[in-house]
Design a protein around this motif. Structure first.
Motif, PDB file in Angstrom:
ATOM      1  N   UNK A  92       0.827  -1.208   0.000  1.00 58.56           N
ATOM      2  CA  UNK A  92       0.000   0.000   0.000  1.00 58.56           C
ATOM      3  C   UNK A  92       0.864   1.262   0.000  1.00 58.56           C
ATOM      4  N   UNK A  93       1.915   1.263   0.817  1.00 56.35           N
ATOM      5  CA  UNK A  93       2.803   2.432   0.853  1.00 56.35           C
ATOM      6  C   UNK A  93       3.532   2.617  -0.476  1.00 56.35           C
ATOM      7  N   UNK A  94       3.966   1.510  -1.064  1.00 56.33           N
ATOM      8  CA  UNK A  94       4.685   1.596  -2.343  1.00 56.33           C
ATOM      9  C   UNK A  94       3.748   2.122  -3.426  1.00 56.33           C
ATOM     10  N   UNK A  95       2.519   1.612  -3.428  1.00 57.68           N
ATOM     11  CA  UNK A  95       1.533   2.058  -4.412  1.00 57.68           C
ATOM     12  C   UNK A  95       1.272   3.557  -4.264  1.00 57.68           C
ATOM     13  N   UNK A  96       1.074   4.012  -3.029  1.00 52.40           N
ATOM     14  CA  UNK A  96       0.824   5.445  -2.786  1.00 52.40           C
ATOM     15  C   UNK A  96       1.997   6.278  -3.271  1.00 52.40           C
ATOM     16  N   UNK A  97       3.207   5.828  -2.912  1.00 53.58           N
ATOM     17  CA  UNK A  97       4.404   6.584  -3.290  1.00 53.58           C
ATOM     18  C   UNK A  97       4.509   6.699  -4.818  1.00 53.58           C
ATOM     19  N   UNK A  98       4.283   5.586  -5.510  1.00 49.79           N
ATOM     20  CA  UNK A  98       4.388   5.610  -6.980  1.00 49.79           C
ATOM     21  C   UNK A  98       3.319   6.513  -7.593  1.00 49.79           C
ATOM     22  N   UNK A  99       2.130   6.448  -7.043  1.00 53.33           N
ATOM     23  CA  UNK A  99       1.036   7.258  -7.591  1.00 53.33           C
ATOM     24  C   UNK A  99       1.310   8.760  -7.464  1.00 53.33           C
ATOM     25  N   UNK A 100       2.074   9.112  -6.437  1.00 53.86           N
ATOM     26  CA  UNK A 100       2.369  10.535  -6.227  1.00 53.86           C
ATOM     27  C   UNK A 100       3.519  11.038  -7.097  1.00 53.86           C
ATOM     28  N   UNK A 122       5.781   5.592  10.042  1.00 51.32           N
ATOM     29  CA  UNK A 122       4.505   4.951   9.705  1.00 51.32           C
ATOM     30  C   UNK A 122       4.143   5.213   8.241  1.00 51.32           C
ATOM     31  N   UNK A 123       4.366   6.437   7.813  1.00 49.83           N
ATOM     32  CA  UNK A 123       4.033   6.802   6.427  1.00 49.83           C
ATOM     33  C   UNK A 123       4.863   5.997   5.426  1.00 49.83           C
ATOM     34  N   UNK A 124       6.134   5.773   5.750  1.00 51.68           N
ATOM     35  CA  UNK A 124       7.038   5.119   4.789  1.00 51.68           C
ATOM     36  C   UNK A 124       7.010   3.594   4.909  1.00 51.68           C
ATOM     37  N   UNK A 125       7.100   3.097   6.145  1.00 54.88           N
ATOM     38  CA  UNK A 125       7.203   1.638   6.323  1.00 54.88           C
ATOM     39  C   UNK A 125       5.879   0.985   6.742  1.00 54.88           C
ATOM     40  N   UNK A 126       5.054   1.760   7.405  1.00 58.07           N
ATOM     41  CA  UNK A 126       3.819   1.171   7.939  1.00 58.07           C
ATOM     42  C   UNK A 126       4.053   0.647   9.343  1.00 58.07           C
ATOM     43  N   UNK A 127       3.122   0.946  10.246  1.00 59.31           N
ATOM     44  CA  UNK A 127       3.262   0.555  11.658  1.00 59.31           C
ATOM     45  C   UNK A 127       3.420  -0.951  11.813  1.00 59.31           C
ATOM     46  N   UNK A 128       2.668  -1.696  11.026  1.00 57.30           N
ATOM     47  CA  UNK A 128       2.693  -3.148  11.157  1.00 57.30           C
ATOM     48  C   UNK A 128       4.071  -3.713  10.808  1.00 57.30           C
ATOM     49  N   UNK A 129       4.679  -3.203   9.722  1.00 61.27           N
ATOM     50  CA  UNK A 129       6.016  -3.680   9.350  1.00 61.27           C
ATOM     51  C   UNK A 129       7.052  -3.313  10.398  1.00 61.27           C
ATOM     52  N   UNK A 130       6.938  -2.098  10.947  1.00 59.26           N
ATOM     53  CA  UNK A 130       7.910  -1.671  11.967  1.00 59.26           C
ATOM     54  C   UNK A 130       7.761  -2.538  13.217  1.00 59.26           C
ATOM     55  N   UNK A 131       6.524  -2.784  13.596  1.00 57.54           N
ATOM     56  CA  UNK A 131       6.270  -3.620  14.771  1.00 57.54           C
ATOM     57  C   UNK A 131       6.861  -5.016  14.577  1.00 57.54           C
ATOM     58  N   UNK A 132       6.616  -5.600  13.412  1.00 57.01           N
ATOM     59  CA  UNK A 132       7.148  -6.948  13.122  1.00 57.01           C
ATOM     60  C   UNK A 132       8.668  -6.956  13.192  1.00 57.01           C
ATOM     61  N   UNK A 133       9.265  -5.933  12.555  1.00 53.35           N
ATOM     62  CA  UNK A 133      10.724  -5.863  12.521  1.00 53.35           C
ATOM     63  C   UNK A 133      11.292  -5.764  13.937  1.00 53.35           C
ATOM     64  N   UNK A 134      10.681  -4.910  14.767  1.00 54.30           N
ATOM     65  CA  UNK A 134      11.191  -4.746  16.137  1.00 54.30           C
ATOM     66  C   UNK A 134      11.020  -6.031  16.942  1.00 54.30           C
ATOM     67  N   UNK A 135       9.897  -6.699  16.758  1.00 58.00           N
ATOM     68  CA  UNK A 135       9.651  -7.928  17.509  1.00 58.00           C
ATOM     69  C   UNK A 135      10.658  -9.030  17.168  1.00 58.00           C
TER      70      UNK A 135
END
Lengths: 164, 164
Positions: A63-71, B57-70
């Motif tokens: 989702x983030x990659x898609x948003x970034x590309x769209x912008x 959060x905007x770049x990686x997403x909270x879920x990915x950051x949480x997973x990475x930290x865990x």
């Protein structure tokens, strides 16, 4: 989903570039969704390179990659994908530092080169001063005796030093 | 949600570090969720620095950051957050190249320094050869006449050159 997959399979994708029917792009395949005409991922994530999208998805999220590309304007999207893939691969390789590890390493390399360069330049200056002094001493003692001093050390060193 | 927010507000957070009741961490505040005891984000995203988490959060997403930290041991999480924040800020500043722009710039700087260093070292070698030749010429023509040649250019240059 069956019909959608068949549709996607019978459509050429921007990213596949191959002749004949193309499979859905790597992103849509991984996300198990229909790869629609104009799919934002298709030109950059061809089906035959599934790992590229998998890595980017794992690190940044689709989702983030898609948003970034769209912008971004079309002309910048390919470079953006390349840098995202590079960053994502670095993060998978080194989950703590990611590509910041490469930045730190390059910065250390620069510090080393700067100190080597400073040393070499200091040596050049030191040689200039020593040989200028030697040149004067030799001129005082020997030039009158022979008059055949062929090299002017001052001129030589001036040329060598200030051209760098 | 009202009760949860009050609970979070009356609990000290690992990341806030201030005395007295702490607010929920910046991550839970942005995600509008309860900041539970042991929240994975709280030690690294204090409430008084909301921009850090917002960018990550905007770049990686909270879920990915949480997973990475865990997936990381506690001792590495702070460094991981620092590098994620750095990368995310670079991506927000430059959506096309992100921190890969810094890597390219550092690589160009290294190439420049390497060529400057190679030039300086070549100059040192050139001076060595020229002055060795000059030294022999002067010795042949003038040393017998006076015998007071004070500096041995060969020794001086050998010392200067091979010490770098």
């Amino acid at each position: 989903m069956g019909r959608e997959e068949r549709e996607a399979g019978s459509r050429k994708q921007g990213g596949s570039g191959a002749g004949g029917p193309a499979s859905p792009c790597a992103a849509c395949k991984l996300l198990r969704r229909r790869c629609a005409q104009g799919c934002i991922f298709a030109p950059y994530f061809p089906a035959d390179e599934p790992q590229k999208f998998a890595t980017v998805h794992k690190v940044f999220g689709a989702s983030n990659v898609s948003k970034l590309l769209q912008e971004l304007p079309m002309g910048h999207r390919s470079d953006a994908v390349s840098s995202l893939v590079y960053e994502a691969m670095a993060r998978v390789r080194d989950p703590v530092y990611g590509c910041v590890a490469a930045i730190s390493s390059l910065q250390r390399h620069i510090q080393l080169l700067q100190s080597q360069l400073a040393f070499a330049q200091a040596e050049l200056v030191r040689l200039h001063l020593h040989h200028a002094a030697a040149s004067h001493a030799v001129t005082d003692t020997a030039a009158d005796a022979d008059g055949k001093m062929m090299l002017s050390l001052d001129v030589l060193l001036d040329h060598a030093l200030w051209s760098c």
